[in-house]
Design a protein around this motif. Structure first.
Motif, short mmCIF file in Angstrom:
data_model
loop_
_atom_site.label_atom_id
_atom_site.label_comp_id
_atom_site.label_asym_id
_atom_site.label_seq_id
_atom_site.Cartn_x
_atom_site.Cartn_y
_atom_site.Cartn_z
N SER A 1 0.59 -1.26 0.02
CA SER A 1 -0.13 -0.05 -0.22
C SER A 1 0.92 1.30 -0.03
N PRO A 2 1.77 1.30 0.88
CA PRO A 2 2.49 2.63 0.91
C PRO A 2 3.42 3.12 -0.17
N ASN A 3 3.46 4.58 -0.26
CA ASN A 3 4.72 4.84 -1.05
C ASN A 3 6.03 4.66 -0.36
N TYR B 1 1.04 14.86 6.97
CA TYR B 1 1.34 13.32 7.29
C TYR B 1 0.00 13.02 8.36
N ARG B 2 -0.03 11.96 8.56
CA ARG B 2 -1.17 11.34 9.23
C ARG B 2 -0.68 10.91 10.80
N GLN C 1 1.13 5.04 8.03
CA GLN C 1 1.76 6.06 7.18
C GLN C 1 1.47 5.55 5.55
N GLN C 2 1.24 6.59 4.84
CA GLN C 2 0.89 6.29 3.61
C GLN C 2 2.05 6.60 2.83
N GLU D 1 -0.23 11.27 -0.49
CA GLU D 1 0.12 10.05 -1.39
C GLU D 1 0.68 10.50 -2.62
N GLN E 1 -1.78 2.04 -2.24
CA GLN E 1 -2.87 3.07 -1.50
C GLN E 1 -4.12 2.00 -1.06
N TYR F 1 -4.64 -0.16 1.48
CA TYR F 1 -4.92 0.07 2.83
C TYR F 1 -5.60 1.29 3.10
N ALA F 2 -4.98 2.48 2.78
CA ALA F 2 -6.03 3.59 3.04
C ALA F 2 -7.27 4.02 2.20
N GLY G 1 -8.25 2.04 6.44
CA GLY G 1 -7.22 1.99 7.21
C GLY G 1 -7.77 1.17 8.32
#
Ligand code: HBI
Ligand code: FE
Length: 291
Positions: free
Chosen positions: A208-210, A224-225, A230-231, A266, A280, A282-283, A287
Motif C-alpha cells: 500500500s504505502p509509497n 502526514y497522518r 503512514q501512506q 499520497e 494505497q 490500505y488507506a 485503514g
C-alpha cells in the motif's frame, strides 16, 4: 480541551520547572513490568530482517531486556558514556519549547507511564515503551545523537520563524517513521515503527504505502497522518547522510518554503526517487477503521 490523559498546560503537581518527574521505578506494578516484557518479546520476533543494524546495535549496548521496565538509573550511565545523551521522565506530551530545550541539551524526555494491557496495539500518546524501546537505541549512534541535538536547536529557531509545521514534518518522517537503506536492504529506524508490531510489518512489506527517496525540502512540505499507518515513507541512504542534511543552514530553505504549497500524503512527484509506488489500498479501504 483534550481527550489525552497525559497532556497538561503547565507542569502538573510534582513536576519540575522543566516538566521532569522522578521515574519512581519501584512503583511500577508487576502487571506494568509484564506489559514491557510482552511488548519487548513480540518486537524481537518481528524486527529481525526489518529493523536497521544500527537499531539492534543500540539495543544490545543498552541491555534493555533484563526483565521489566528499564530502570533509568542503570540505563543512563551506559547511554551517557556512548553519546552524552540521558533519558528523563515526563508526565506525557510536553509543550514544543520544553521538548526542544531537552533535546538541545541531549536529554530525551520519555513518558513515565506504560500502556494498559488492553492498549498493546494502539495508543496515541507516547508511553515508556515507545519512548525507550523506540527512540533510545538510536541515541547510542553518534550521528543520530548529533542529528537529534541539532533538531532540538533547530526547533527553537523554527518556532520563532513560524516554521514549526515544516520542521515537525522532518521529525515525523525521520525520527518517528524513517526507513533506511541498510546492508540487507530496506530497514526501519523510526521509533514509531519499531515500537509497533503491526506497522513494523506494514512499513516494510505492505504494497500500500509509497516508499520514496528522502529529500529534505520535499519532506518538509509533505503532510502526514497521526492516526493510522503512514501512506508514505521516506528512505535515507544512511544516518550519517541524514546528519549531514541538518548541518545545512535552514534559513534559505525556510524562505523557499514560505509560499510553497503543502504536498498531499499520497502524491508522487516526477522528481521523486521511487522505491515503491504504493497501491494505497490500505488507506482506500478505510485503514484501521475499515469494516
Ligand atoms: N513531548 N513527551 C513528548 N514527546 C514528544 O515526542 C513530543 C513532545 N512534545 C512536542 C512534540 N513531541 C512535537 O510536537 C515536536 O517534535 C514538534
Ligand atoms: Fe516518538
Amino acid at each position: 480541551m483534550s481527550d489525552f490523559e497525559h497532556v497538561f498546560d503547565k507542569p502538573p503537581a510534582g513536576a519540575a520547572e522543566d516538566w521532569t518527574i522522578p521515574q519512581d521505578w519501584r512503583a511500577y506494578t508487576e502487571t506494568e513490568h509484564k506489559t514491557w516484557d510482552t511488548l519487548y518479546a513480540r518486537q524481537m520476533k518481528i524486527l529481525p530482517g526489518r529493523a536497521a543494524d544500527v537499531f539492534f546495535k543500540g539495543l544490545k549496548a543498552l541491555d534493555l531486556n533484563t526483565g521489566g521496565i528499564p530502570d533509568f538509573s542503570l540505563m543512563n550511565p551506559k547511554l551517557q558514556a556512548l553519546t552524552g545523551w540521558t533519558v528523563v521522565c515526563v508526565p506525557g506530551l510536553v509543550p514544543d519549547e520544553v521538548f526542544f530545550d531537552h533535546l538541545a541539551n541531549r536529554r530525551f524526555p520519555s513518558g513515565q507511564f506504560i500502556r494498559k494491557p488492553d492498549q498493546l496495539d494502539y495508543l496515541q500518546e507516547p508511553d515508556i515503551f515507545h519512548d525507550v524501546f523506540g527512540h533510545v537505541p538510536m541515541l547510542t549512534d553518534p550521528d543520530f545523537a548529533a542529528y537529534m541535538e541539532a533538531y532540538g536547536k533547530g526547533g527553537q529557531r523554527a518556532a520563532s520563524l513560524g516554521m514549526l509545521p515544516n520542521l515537525a514534518r522532518l521529525y515525523w518522517y525521520t525520527v518517528e517513521f524513517g526507513l533506511m537503506q541498510d546492508t540487507g536492504g530496506l530497514r526501519i529506524y523510526g521509533a514509531g515503527i519499531v515500537s509497533s508490531a503491526t506497522e513494523s510489518v506494514f512499513a516494510i512489506e505492505d504494497p500500500s504505502p509509497n516508499r520514496l527517496g528522502f529529500d529534505l525540502e520535499r519532506v518538509m512540505k509533505t503532510l502526514y497522518r497521526i492516526d493510522d499507518f503512514q501512506q508514505v515513507y521516506f528512505v535515507i541512504d544512511s544516518i550519517e547522510a541524514l546528519k549531514g542534511e541538518t548541518l545545512k543552514d535552514f534559513g534559505p530553505i525556510y524562505e523557499r518554503l514560505q509560499g510553497a504549497d503543502a504536498i498531499p500524503i499520497e502524491t508522487i512527484l516526477p522528481t521523486d526517487e521511487v522505491f515503491t509506488e504504493g497501491t494505497q489500498a490500505y488507506a482506500a479501504k478505510g485503514g484501521r477503521f475499515a469494516a
